[in-house]
Design a protein around this motif. Sequence first.
Motif, PDB file in Angstrom:
ATOM      1  N   UNK A  73       0.761  -1.243   0.000  1.00  0.00           N
ATOM      2  CA  UNK A  73       0.000   0.000   0.000  1.00  0.00           C
ATOM      3  C   UNK A  73       0.792   1.292   0.000  1.00  0.00           C
ATOM      4  N   UNK A  74       2.104   1.236  -0.347  1.00  0.00           N
ATOM      5  CA  UNK A  74       2.854   2.488  -0.372  1.00  0.00           C
ATOM      6  C   UNK A  74       2.459   3.305  -1.603  1.00  0.00           C
ATOM      7  N   UNK A  75       2.633   4.624  -1.494  1.00  0.00           N
ATOM      8  CA  UNK A  75       2.277   5.539  -2.568  1.00  0.00           C
ATOM      9  C   UNK A  75       3.414   5.694  -3.567  1.00  0.00           C
ATOM     10  N   UNK A  76       4.641   5.677  -3.062  1.00  0.00           N
ATOM     11  CA  UNK A  76       5.833   5.773  -3.902  1.00  0.00           C
ATOM     12  C   UNK A  76       6.973   5.073  -3.172  1.00  0.00           C
ATOM     13  N   UNK A  77       8.087   4.848  -3.878  1.00  0.00           N
ATOM     14  CA  UNK A  77       9.209   4.123  -3.275  1.00  0.00           C
ATOM     15  C   UNK A  77      10.523   4.837  -3.565  1.00  0.00           C
ATOM     16  N   UNK A  78      11.512   4.564  -2.722  1.00  0.00           N
ATOM     17  CA  UNK A  78      12.864   5.079  -2.892  1.00  0.00           C
ATOM     18  C   UNK A  78      13.845   3.977  -2.530  1.00  0.00           C
ATOM     19  N   UNK A  79      14.940   3.914  -3.266  1.00  0.00           N
ATOM     20  CA  UNK A  79      16.003   2.940  -2.999  1.00  0.00           C
ATOM     21  C   UNK A  79      17.060   3.630  -2.158  1.00  0.00           C
ATOM     22  N   UNK A  80      17.389   3.061  -1.001  1.00  0.00           N
ATOM     23  CA  UNK A  80      18.272   3.723  -0.041  1.00  0.00           C
ATOM     24  C   UNK A  80      19.744   3.478  -0.355  1.00  0.00           C
ATOM     25  N   UNK A  81      20.123   3.665  -1.605  1.00  0.00           N
ATOM     26  CA  UNK A  81      21.505   3.450  -2.041  1.00  0.00           C
ATOM     27  C   UNK A  81      21.670   4.070  -3.418  1.00  0.00           C
ATOM     28  N   UNK A  82      22.909   4.412  -3.760  1.00  0.00           N
ATOM     29  CA  UNK A  82      23.201   4.968  -5.076  1.00  0.00           C
ATOM     30  C   UNK A  82      23.435   3.900  -6.134  1.00  0.00           C
ATOM     31  N   UNK A  83      24.226   2.889  -5.806  1.00  0.00           N
ATOM     32  CA  UNK A  83      24.630   1.906  -6.813  1.00  0.00           C
ATOM     33  C   UNK A  83      23.454   1.254  -7.536  1.00  0.00           C
ATOM     34  N   UNK A  84      22.372   0.851  -6.863  1.00  0.00           N
ATOM     35  CA  UNK A  84      21.254   0.235  -7.597  1.00  0.00           C
ATOM     36  C   UNK A  84      20.607   1.151  -8.631  1.00  0.00           C
ATOM     37  N   UNK A  85      20.900   2.452  -8.564  1.00  0.00           N
ATOM     38  CA  UNK A  85      20.359   3.365  -9.579  1.00  0.00           C
ATOM     39  C   UNK A  85      20.974   3.107 -10.957  1.00  0.00           C
ATOM     40  N   UNK A  86      21.908   2.189 -11.030  1.00  0.00           N
ATOM     41  CA  UNK A  86      22.468   1.780 -12.313  1.00  0.00           C
ATOM     42  C   UNK A  86      21.385   1.192 -13.217  1.00  0.00           C
ATOM     43  N   UNK A  87      20.294   0.690 -12.607  1.00  0.00           N
ATOM     44  CA  UNK A  87      19.157   0.161 -13.385  1.00  0.00           C
ATOM     45  C   UNK A  87      17.878   0.934 -13.076  1.00  0.00           C
ATOM     46  N   UNK A  88      18.028   2.189 -12.630  1.00  0.00           N
ATOM     47  CA  UNK A  88      16.851   2.962 -12.211  1.00  0.00           C
ATOM     48  C   UNK A  88      15.859   3.157 -13.359  1.00  0.00           C
ATOM     49  N   UNK A  89      16.360   3.468 -14.548  1.00  0.00           N
ATOM     50  CA  UNK A  89      15.459   3.679 -15.681  1.00  0.00           C
ATOM     51  C   UNK A  89      14.616   2.454 -15.977  1.00  0.00           C
ATOM     52  N   UNK A  90      15.226   1.293 -15.931  1.00  0.00           N
ATOM     53  CA  UNK A  90      14.499   0.044 -16.173  1.00  0.00           C
ATOM     54  C   UNK A  90      13.456  -0.209 -15.078  1.00  0.00           C
ATOM     55  N   UNK A  91      13.804   0.131 -13.839  1.00  0.00           N
ATOM     56  CA  UNK A  91      12.852  -0.060 -12.743  1.00  0.00           C
ATOM     57  C   UNK A  91      11.662   0.870 -12.882  1.00  0.00           C
ATOM     58  N   UNK A  92      11.926   2.136 -13.236  1.00  0.00           N
ATOM     59  CA  UNK A  92      10.830   3.094 -13.431  1.00  0.00           C
ATOM     60  C   UNK A  92       9.870   2.589 -14.506  1.00  0.00           C
ATOM     61  N   UNK A  93      10.435   2.047 -15.578  1.00  0.00           N
ATOM     62  CA  UNK A  93       9.611   1.593 -16.692  1.00  0.00           C
ATOM     63  C   UNK A  93       8.709   0.424 -16.306  1.00  0.00           C
ATOM     64  N   UNK A  94       9.115  -0.364 -15.311  1.00  0.00           N
ATOM     65  CA  UNK A  94       8.370  -1.572 -14.972  1.00  0.00           C
ATOM     66  C   UNK A  94       7.640  -1.491 -13.633  1.00  0.00           C
ATOM     67  N   UNK A  95       7.913  -0.459 -12.839  1.00  0.00           N
ATOM     68  CA  UNK A  95       7.296  -0.354 -11.516  1.00  0.00           C
ATOM     69  C   UNK A  95       5.838   0.084 -11.617  1.00  0.00           C
ATOM     70  N   UNK A  96       5.027  -0.436 -10.720  1.00  0.00           N
ATOM     71  CA  UNK A  96       3.614  -0.043 -10.679  1.00  0.00           C
ATOM     72  C   UNK A  96       3.394   1.213  -9.853  1.00  0.00           C
ATOM     73  N   UNK A  97       4.443   1.710  -9.181  1.00  0.00           N
ATOM     74  CA  UNK A  97       4.346   2.924  -8.372  1.00  0.00           C
ATOM     75  C   UNK A  97       5.490   3.868  -8.742  1.00  0.00           C
ATOM     76  N   UNK A  98       5.338   5.169  -8.477  1.00  0.00           N
ATOM     77  CA  UNK A  98       6.431   6.108  -8.772  1.00  0.00           C
ATOM     78  C   UNK A  98       7.662   5.820  -7.910  1.00  0.00           C
ATOM     79  N   UNK A  99       8.846   6.104  -8.483  1.00  0.00           N
ATOM     80  CA  UNK A  99      10.107   5.944  -7.775  1.00  0.00           C
ATOM     81  C   UNK A  99      10.805   7.302  -7.713  1.00  0.00           C
TER      82      UNK A  99
END
Length: 229
Positions: A73-99
């Motif tokens: 039930x979260x409204x949006x999500x954030x990843x608590x690290x920089x390195x995983x943002x290496x695939x941030x664009x791909x995650x945004x494209x597939x996530x059901x909630x805003x990142x």
Amino acid sequence: MTRVGLVGGLGPESTIDYYRRILEAWQRETPLTAPSLLIDSVDVRYALSLVEHQKPALIVYLLASIERLAGAGVTFAAITANTPHIVFGELVARSSIPLLSIVEVCAAEAKRRGFVKLALLGTRFTMDAAFYPDVFSRNGLSISLPSADEKAWVHDRYMNQLLKGDFRDETRAQFIALIDRLRRDENIDAVVLGGTELPLLLRDDVIAGVPVLDTTALHVAAIVQRLRA
């Protein structure tokens, strides 16, 4: 109520820092209430092995965490690290909630403060990847990196000390010396602490005469702002 989901454990010390900072930032304005948040903690060592060897599997792994948070039930999500943002664009494209991107938040602050050339410190994966230069270049900013030997040293200290919650005075002194070297030789305007364990080691707003961008602090401020929206 707006609710944030944190993809945590990347690593544990920085996730604790996020939680503490979010509560403190919220309570500075409304001390009698608390924000609504959920944390899904993943395995940092496994995630980093995927960063190095299997990026498609990393997307699947992180997306599963995001979707667990979405299901809760979260409204949006954030990843608590920089390195995983290496695939941030791909995650945004597939996530059901805003990142909410730590990199975009940092670039916006650098631009707001009038910085142009910024040093980037973090894991080898972060320093070698394109996601910081790409986002910063869209904002008219440039990234300066340590030398190959310095990057290897930073990565070693990150993986073998900081991720384990081992914050040593001698390591702090060596990071300060590195930032001073970058100031003198690269003519940087500021330094990006592009790893969420780095602010636990380097706590000053200015180091060796160089303004510091604490990516955890900037991400937390953006998270709290969105929670209040």
